[in-house]
Design a protein around this motif. Sequence first.
Motif, PDB file in Angstrom:
ATOM      1  N   SER A  11      -6.623  -2.884  -2.309  1.00  0.00           N
ATOM      2  CA  SER A  11      -7.204  -4.054  -1.643  1.00  0.00           C
ATOM      3  C   SER A  11      -7.925  -4.994  -2.616  1.00  0.00           C
ATOM      4  O   SER A  11      -7.769  -6.210  -2.528  1.00  0.00           O
ATOM      5  CB  SER A  11      -8.189  -3.595  -0.563  1.00  0.00           C
ATOM      6  N   LYS A  42       0.863  -1.189   0.000  1.00  0.00           N
ATOM      7  CA  LYS A  42       0.000   0.000   0.000  1.00  0.00           C
ATOM      8  C   LYS A  42       0.897   1.235   0.000  1.00  0.00           C
ATOM      9  O   LYS A  42       2.049   1.176   0.428  1.00  0.00           O
ATOM     10  CB  LYS A  42      -0.881   0.014   1.257  1.00  0.00           C
ATOM     11  N   THR A  46      -5.524  -9.302   5.406  1.00  0.00           N
ATOM     12  CA  THR A  46      -6.115 -10.265   6.340  1.00  0.00           C
ATOM     13  C   THR A  46      -6.150 -11.675   5.757  1.00  0.00           C
ATOM     14  O   THR A  46      -6.614 -11.891   4.628  1.00  0.00           O
ATOM     15  CB  THR A  46      -7.546  -9.834   6.711  1.00  0.00           C
ATOM     16  N   TYR A  94      -8.330   3.833   1.432  1.00  0.00           N
ATOM     17  CA  TYR A  94      -8.825   4.459   2.661  1.00  0.00           C
ATOM     18  C   TYR A  94      -8.501   5.947   2.703  1.00  0.00           C
ATOM     19  O   TYR A  94      -9.223   6.712   3.340  1.00  0.00           O
ATOM     20  CB  TYR A  94      -8.238   3.749   3.882  1.00  0.00           C
ATOM     21  N   ASP A 100      -9.155  -1.500   9.587  1.00  0.00           N
ATOM     22  CA  ASP A 100      -8.405  -1.972  10.753  1.00  0.00           C
ATOM     23  C   ASP A 100      -7.944  -0.817  11.638  1.00  0.00           C
ATOM     24  O   ASP A 100      -7.525   0.231  11.125  1.00  0.00           O
ATOM     25  CB  ASP A 100      -7.186  -2.762  10.286  1.00  0.00           C
TER      26      ASP A 100
HETATM   27  N1  GLU Z   1      -7.134  -6.088   6.639  1.00  0.00           N
HETATM   28  C1  GLU Z   1      -8.278  -5.787   5.861  1.00  0.00           C
HETATM   29  C2  GLU Z   1      -8.283  -6.523   4.532  1.00  0.00           C
HETATM   30  O1  GLU Z   1      -7.384  -7.210   4.215  1.00  0.00           O
HETATM   31  C3  GLU Z   1      -8.447  -4.300   5.638  1.00  0.00           C
HETATM   32  C4  GLU Z   1      -7.214  -3.562   5.209  1.00  0.00           C
HETATM   33  C5  GLU Z   1      -6.992  -3.586   3.718  1.00  0.00           C
HETATM   34  O2  GLU Z   1      -7.938  -3.410   2.943  1.00  0.00           O
HETATM   35  O3  GLU Z   1      -5.837  -3.726   3.329  1.00  0.00           O
HETATM   36  O4  GLU Z   1      -9.195  -6.447   3.781  1.00  0.00           O
END
Ligand code: GLU
Length: 307
Positions: A118, A73, A138, A207, A225
């Motif tokens: 994501s 990211k 995640t 985000y 998160d």
């Molecule tokens: N940990 C969560 C996910 O993997 C939210 C953070 C993100 O989007 O990187 O979806």
Amino acid sequence: MIRTTRAPRARCAALCAALALLAAACGKEGSPPGKGPAADRLPHYETARGFSLPASSTWTRARRRGYLTVGAKEDQPYLGEKDPATGTYSGFDIEIARMMSASLGFPPGTIRFRTIASANRETALQNGQIDYYVGTYTINANRKKLVGFAGPYFMAGQSLLVRKDENGIHGPRDLDGRRVCSAAGSTPYQRIRADYPKAVLVGYDTYSVCVDNLLTYQVDAVTTDDAILIGYAAKAPHELKVVGEPFSKEPYGIGVPRSDNALRFALNDALEARQRNGDWKKAYEATLGLSGVPAPSPPAIDRYPAT
Ligand code: GLU
């Protein structure tokens, strides 16, 4: 459609100043982020000598190419953030990526980071666009059908970010009829859609766009998160706050191509070794720890069998 409240002019001026601050803090001025990771304080990770992993097609390809391509990211303070002036990535996830590359026998300077949102992580791993991915990713059963995960290397939990002047939102149950923003394809987005259907869910790629929308009164909350939200709040402490208790468990894993069990096992070994020799803690303290939360003990590695 819920009508959004319009900010009075004075409040807007204050928020625009906060937005500018956030932009500057994100490195738009070419300066290191305020209270962000300082390049000269980052740990050095010993490169494994004579390391070889012929059973991993990903490793073999990267070795031939001379560098690793790692997905990350670029807009998550203290975790994965790119300085637009220098192109340099910094944060806890970036440090995890670096210590892993050292364990795989790649000397410093042989990673090329690539920003992947994501919603695009699984495709990027499946297409071979990246060798592995480190970016608040995640581990869950659905994703395990598409990719492999080393780790977890950190445990986060879904939480809520609101404006400082918001007094009506303390947890996900307070989101009924309120506009809440999250990143498409993320677990927090999916959880709101499934478990809190009365919330008015707004999805963007990142985000940071959600946070811009929060500061300008387009949405009432941002959800993802706690580790991510704490970073945004730390950068605009007069405008934003994280509220309530975390309402999920988000174990962060290193995403790898699903069939590359050899790479996954090697990364699990490397994570465990870096936890044992103190590098994990040093990395945390030089990055995410700067947001004010002391180093937790890292979660146990989930060594699930070859797929
Ligand atoms: N940990 C969560 C996910 O993997 C939210 C953070 C993100 O989007 O990187 O979806």
